[in-house]
Design a protein around this motif. Sequence first.
Motif, mmCIF file in Angstrom:
data_model
loop_
_atom_site.group_PDB
_atom_site.id
_atom_site.type_symbol
_atom_site.label_atom_id
_atom_site.label_comp_id
_atom_site.label_asym_id
_atom_site.label_seq_id
_atom_site.Cartn_x
_atom_site.Cartn_y
_atom_site.Cartn_z
ATOM 1 N N LEU A 99 4.004 6.208 -2.677
ATOM 2 C CA LEU A 99 5.257 6.962 -2.787
ATOM 3 C C LEU A 99 5.632 7.126 -4.253
ATOM 4 C CD1 LEU A 99 7.352 5.332 0.099
ATOM 5 C CD2 LEU A 99 6.111 7.510 0.146
ATOM 6 N N ALA A 100 5.497 6.037 -5.015
ATOM 7 C CA ALA A 100 5.851 6.088 -6.440
ATOM 8 C C ALA A 100 4.995 7.114 -7.173
ATOM 9 C CB ALA A 100 5.682 4.711 -7.078
ATOM 10 N N GLY A 101 3.740 7.232 -6.771
ATOM 11 C CA GLY A 101 2.833 8.170 -7.429
ATOM 12 C C GLY A 101 2.962 9.584 -6.892
ATOM 13 N N ASN A 102 3.953 9.818 -5.999
ATOM 14 C CA ASN A 102 4.141 11.140 -5.375
ATOM 15 C C ASN A 102 2.835 11.706 -4.844
ATOM 16 O OD1 ASN A 102 6.885 11.341 -5.589
ATOM 17 N ND2 ASN A 102 6.824 12.313 -7.607
ATOM 18 N N PHE A 126 9.042 -11.773 1.861
ATOM 19 C CA PHE A 126 7.756 -11.730 1.176
ATOM 20 C C PHE A 126 7.930 -10.899 -0.083
ATOM 21 C CE2 PHE A 126 8.033 -8.646 4.580
ATOM 22 C CZ PHE A 126 7.839 -7.444 3.924
ATOM 23 N N ALA A 127 6.944 -10.951 -0.965
ATOM 24 C CA ALA A 127 7.032 -10.179 -2.211
ATOM 25 C C ALA A 127 6.882 -8.702 -1.895
ATOM 26 C CB ALA A 127 5.931 -10.625 -3.171
ATOM 27 N N ILE A 128 7.699 -7.896 -2.509
ATOM 28 C CA ILE A 128 7.603 -6.450 -2.321
ATOM 29 C C ILE A 128 8.174 -5.804 -3.578
ATOM 30 C CG2 ILE A 128 9.734 -6.561 -0.956
ATOM 31 C CD1 ILE A 128 8.884 -4.080 0.523
ATOM 32 N N ASP A 129 7.391 -4.910 -4.156
ATOM 33 C CA ASP A 129 7.814 -4.270 -5.401
ATOM 34 C C ASP A 129 8.289 -2.857 -5.090
ATOM 35 O OD1 ASP A 129 8.185 -3.181 -7.840
ATOM 36 O OD2 ASP A 129 6.132 -3.484 -8.565
ATOM 37 N N LEU A 130 9.610 -2.701 -5.011
ATOM 38 C CA LEU A 130 10.174 -1.420 -4.617
ATOM 39 C C LEU A 130 9.916 -0.323 -5.650
ATOM 40 C CD1 LEU A 130 13.599 -2.446 -3.031
ATOM 41 C CD2 LEU A 130 11.465 -1.885 -1.874
ATOM 42 N N SER A 131 9.510 -0.713 -6.860
ATOM 43 C CA SER A 131 9.226 0.316 -7.859
ATOM 44 C C SER A 131 7.832 0.903 -7.635
ATOM 45 C CB SER A 131 9.320 -0.270 -9.268
ATOM 46 O OG SER A 131 8.208 -1.109 -9.513
ATOM 47 N N GLY A 148 0.829 -1.197 0.000
ATOM 48 C CA GLY A 148 0.000 0.000 0.000
ATOM 49 C C GLY A 148 0.863 1.246 0.000
ATOM 50 N N LEU A 149 1.915 1.215 0.787
ATOM 51 C CA LEU A 149 2.785 2.391 0.929
ATOM 52 C C LEU A 149 3.552 2.718 -0.350
ATOM 53 C CD1 LEU A 149 4.247 4.501 2.828
ATOM 54 C CD2 LEU A 149 5.948 2.708 3.245
ATOM 55 N N LEU A 150 4.193 1.705 -0.939
ATOM 56 C CA LEU A 150 5.121 1.971 -2.042
ATOM 57 C C LEU A 150 4.455 2.582 -3.288
ATOM 58 C CD1 LEU A 150 7.385 -1.114 -1.444
ATOM 59 C CD2 LEU A 150 8.078 1.278 -1.254
ATOM 60 N N PRO A 151 3.303 2.083 -3.726
ATOM 61 C CA PRO A 151 2.659 2.729 -4.882
ATOM 62 C C PRO A 151 2.291 4.190 -4.598
ATOM 63 C CG PRO A 151 1.746 0.544 -4.552
ATOM 64 C CD PRO A 151 2.612 0.829 -3.361
#
Length: 483
Positions: free
Chosen positions: A294-297, A342-347, A289-292
């Motif tokens: 952040l990616a989307g500013n 666990f799976a985590i997509d840093l992008s 939830g957090l990373l997308p």
Amino acid sequence: MGGRLGFLKWVLLIRVLGCCVEGLGVNWGTMANHKLPPKTIVRMLKDNGIQKVKLFDADQSTMGALAGTGIEVMVAIPNDQLSAMGDYKRAQKWVQRNVTRYNFDGGVTIKYVAVGNEPFLSSYNGSFLNVTLPALQNIQNALNAAGLGESIKATVPLNADVYNSPSNSSYPSAGRFRSDINGLMTEIVQFLSKNNAPFTVNIYPFLSLYGNADFPFDYAFFDGASNPLLDAGTGIQYHNVFDANFDTLVSSLKAVGFGDMPILVGEVGWPTDGDKNANAANAYRFYNGLLPRLAGNKGTPLRPGFIEVYLFSFLDENGKSIAPGNFERHWGIFGYDGQPKFAIDLSGQGQNKLLVGAQDVQYLPQKWCMFNPNAKDLSKLADNINYACTFSDCTSLGYGSSCNNLDANGNASYAFNMYFQVQDQDELACNFQGLATITSQNLSQGTCNFIVQIASSSSTPSFAASFVSLLASMALLFTALLL
Ligand SMILES: *[C@@H]1O[C@H](CO)[C@@H](O)[C@H](O)[C@H]1NC(C)=O
Ligand SMILES: *[C@@H]1O[C@H](CO)[C@@H](O)[C@H](O)[C@H]1NC(C)=O
Ligand SMILES: *[C@@H]1O[C@H](CO)[C@@H](O)[C@H](O)[C@H]1NC(C)=O
Ligand SMILES: *[C@@H]1O[C@H](CO)[C@@H](O)[C@H](O)[C@H]1NC(C)=O
Ligand SMILES: *[C@@H]1O[C@H](CO)[C@@H](O)[C@H](O)[C@H]1NC(C)=O
Ligand SMILES: *[C@@H]1O[C@H](CO)[C@@H](O)[C@H](O)[C@H]1NC(C)=O
């Protein structure tokens, strides 16, 4: 020419976007009795495209491994050295030894100096209230005097408990610094602002949930809360506690006259063991939830846009104090041996990707210590388990944890094995007054992993060694230039 450069810039940009949320950092703590070699960890950072790292000290072997990588680094002064930094000469020496020394082409790209770590936690009983601001001032002034002040900023990573926590009765727009430290916080913020340094805050939705039985579970995550928090001041609805917490800080800063001060999130993350809510599934839900966002500013309602964030944490640390709770040793997105949990997509693209684990990990032999089923006198069993757990890590045995469903023998084996592994599988460490015996059979069962430790990295490459190799490459470069 310009066109070609422009094209290269795009290629670079696409590569950066492909690997990682822009500006994403991780915390690299070292409170473990068996550590991966710093070079292995730096390789992991690179393999996963992580370009920023926050440390808790300025250890030579860590700095040596980071030299020449271009990874941006926050070095740190531990709380127990804050008082000493009240002496300007001493602070100057710290800056010389731990910052200036690495400031050369091919050295370490230091961006920040963390002055202390959450020094105003209520549990410290005010021990660091008088020493933090003088240390901050002396360190930044020493950086300025060394001509580094433009590019390197001193900051104080603070726990979110320096301001009131957001709730239905105390909503984000009413945010204020804690009344007992409001004056001190104001002075700190003034000094940070004068030096264009950011405010650093650690935000822990997990702890909000852990500390309050009535806390709405969904509100700790980012996928929508059934009962959002209504800010009665602004009419904004908050769907997650991270935003509400961050905006409480924005309002607290505004209340002391610095509503636009840059904010950096020094720690945020979710643990995977040691509590009923600490597991890989919840950590997955939190990060993904957090990373997308952040990616989307996306930012927060009061601060839309980019936020610089350091995940907590990169690796598990089995030597951390468990005073805050058993989960304290399980914050890593990687386990003790550098393998992804666990799976985590840093992008931040929400793909179901596994991180790249540590390469060439050296494990101890495939041996475990177990409860001896033939043991006759069990009167000393509890004492021995207690001893084993005191000098190792039994946090996975507790309520709601990964090894909580073992039977009594399993419990004993787990404790004995953890001690045996800490002691590098020394045979003498698997006796326990005849209650234990060594086995080559993997005792893991269900969710409970009976670990085999990694071989401790004793021969960590020193900075001196890196320096020599640096000199060698400089010599090569000169030769190349002369030819
Ligand atoms: C530099 O940092 C290291 C590691 O944190 C610390 O032990 C040492 O005392 C520091 N050096 C000086 C001169 O303060
Ligand atoms: C703070 O005070 C409490 C209660 O007096 C005590 O138990 C604790 O050890 C103190 N902590 C520190 C860091 O001094
Ligand atoms: C901090 O300074 C104040 C005022 O000088 C003093 O009363 C207090 O005892 C000091 N606190 C500590 C922990 O040293
Ligand atoms: C705020 O109040 C609502 C309604 O009483 C409740 O459902 C919700 O859980 C509360 N939110 C928080 C963060 O306490
Ligand atoms: C195993 O140990 C855990 C933690 O110490 C305890 O809660 C549990 O009751 C124990 N189980 C048995 C069967 O003894
Ligand atoms: C032991 O077994 C568990 C569960 O099957 C597995 O995850 C773990 O890697 C094994 N440990 C070793 C050292 O082979």
